[in-house]
Design a protein around this motif. Structure first.
Motif: not given
Length: 405
Positions: A269-274, A276-285
């Motif tokens: 559950t934690y990995s499924k939450k973290v 996608p957020a990390a991938r979003g930050q990476a895409a934003r960067k």
């Protein structure tokens, strides 16, 4: 003498007042014999025979005439009709009837009214084919990983072929004592084979349904090969636990396994939450980097184009172009820095003017005349050379820089 007193015929023997016969100690036996004789006389008269006291046309005082033959034929016909009528039988809606002729199977009849040759020619046996029967067994079994497990198996079945059920297998099942039936032995054998191919963890955890299905399939295959006439409806694994001697240890192991599964689920559950957020930050960067790259490239191209134009202008008028570049650069630099004005010809104290203040302080700033008055010398000349005492300046990032030739 009274009418009910025994008479005397001169033989000095008492007589019965009702029959007039002599009384004796064996009068009961004589009465029974008399009754039998009367019955024989009735039968002889029915079939045309003659009783005692008749004429001597027939030897022995009895015979068989025409009326007697008719009575025998009539009795024979009646008995034959009764015998034929006894061949009717009714089959219930839940049953099937097996007709046996001289002990051998002849036919199977369904629900309704039927007739067969009465005994001893034919006989009918009824089999309940709609009843759902059950058998169960609980025992310890050995798993593939050499562990002992306590298993309870319950089987529901019914008769699918009355003929095979009655004739092909000796005692297919026994409703009073299931352990004597063939189905019970097949159930024990199939369950042991399936459990012996499985591990204990699989049996105690997620494998109950699969073990029940495999046991049902194997049982049905064996019963069909026997032609037992039975159909297995459902197999349930109602109990599967470790033996009592080691149950506490297995419970601890199960709790540890459940904790491991819970931690694993929480981590998922934690990995499924973290993730996608990390991938979003990476895409934003990545988008920001691409935008910065495009901006820098565009600015560099603009600066290069501007410098090319300035070179052309500089070649035409070097002095004018140099002066203009110097003034533009000073305007850019001085516009964003704090300024200190010093009059080298005056002995007054140093005066700091916050000329770059903004907001509410801008309204309280002195006018240019008030600022310049202390720095005007006694001859009335303004110290224009104070501009030569310039402080070090920092250029703002991204500002245009003029190069003095």
């Amino acid at each position: 003498m009274p009418w009910n007193e025994p008479g005397d015929d001169g033989s000095n023997k008492p007589k019965d007042p009702w029959t007039g016969k002599n009384k004796s100690s064996g009068s009961g036996a004589h009465d029974a014999e008399e009754i039998i004789n009367k019955i024989n006389q009735k039968l002889n008269s029915l079939f045309g025979g003659k009783g005692k006291g008749g004429d001597g046309d027939n030897e022995g005082g009895s015979g068989m005439g025409a009326p007697g033959a008719k009575g025998v034929i009539l009795l024979t016909i009646v008995l034959f009709a009764v015998w034929l009528f006894s061949g009717f039988y009714t089959v219930d809606a839940r049953q099937e009837a097996l007709v046996l002729r001289l002990g051998a199977y002849n036919a199977t009849t369904g629900p309704g009214l039927h007739w067969h040759f009465p005994a001893p020619i034919e006989k009918v046996e009824f089999v309940d084919v709609a009843q759902n029967r059950s058998a169960q067994d609980r025992s310890t079994m050995l798993t593939i990983d050499e562990n002992i497990v306590d298993i309870e198996v319950t089987v529901q079945y019914k008769v699918k072929d009355a003929k095979d059920y009655a004739f092909n297998v000796f005692l297919p099942d026994d409703l009073r004592d299931q352990s004597r039936g063939t189905l019970y032995q097949v159930m024990r054998s199939a369950s042991r084979e399936v459990v012996g191919r499985s591990s204990m963890d699989f049996i105690l955890r997620e494998g109950r349904e699969q073990i029940a299905l495999e046991t049902q399939t194997l049982m049905q295959s064996v019963l069909d090969s026997y032609k037992a006439g039975l159909q297995v409806i459902k197999v349930n694994l109602t109990y599967a636990e470790a033996p009592e001697a080691v149950k506490d240890a297995f419970d601890d192991a199960n709790r540890a396994r459940e904790d491991a599964n819970r931690f694993k689920n929480e981590a998922d559950t934690y990995s499924k939450k973290v993730v996608p957020a990390a991938r979003g930050q990476a895409a934003r960067k990545l988008e920001e980097a691409n935008a910065y790259r495009d901006r820098v490239i565009a600015q560099a191209e603009g600066d290069a184009s501007r410098f090319t134009q300035l070179v052309a202008e500089y070649r035409k008028a070097p002095d004018v172009t140099r002066e203009r570049l110097y003034l533009e650069t000073m305007e850019t630099v001085m516009g964003g820095t704090r300024k200190i004005i010093v009059d080298s010809n005056s002995s007054n104290n140093l005066l700091y003017l916050p000329l770059d203040s903004t907001g509410s302080g801008a309204a309280n700033m002195p006018s240019p005349a008030q600022v310049a008055s202390p720095f005007i010398n006694s001859k009335g000349q303004q110290g224009s050379d104070t501009a030569n005492g310039r402080s070090q300046r920092n250029l703002q990032p991204g500002a245009n820089r003029g190069e003095r030739q």
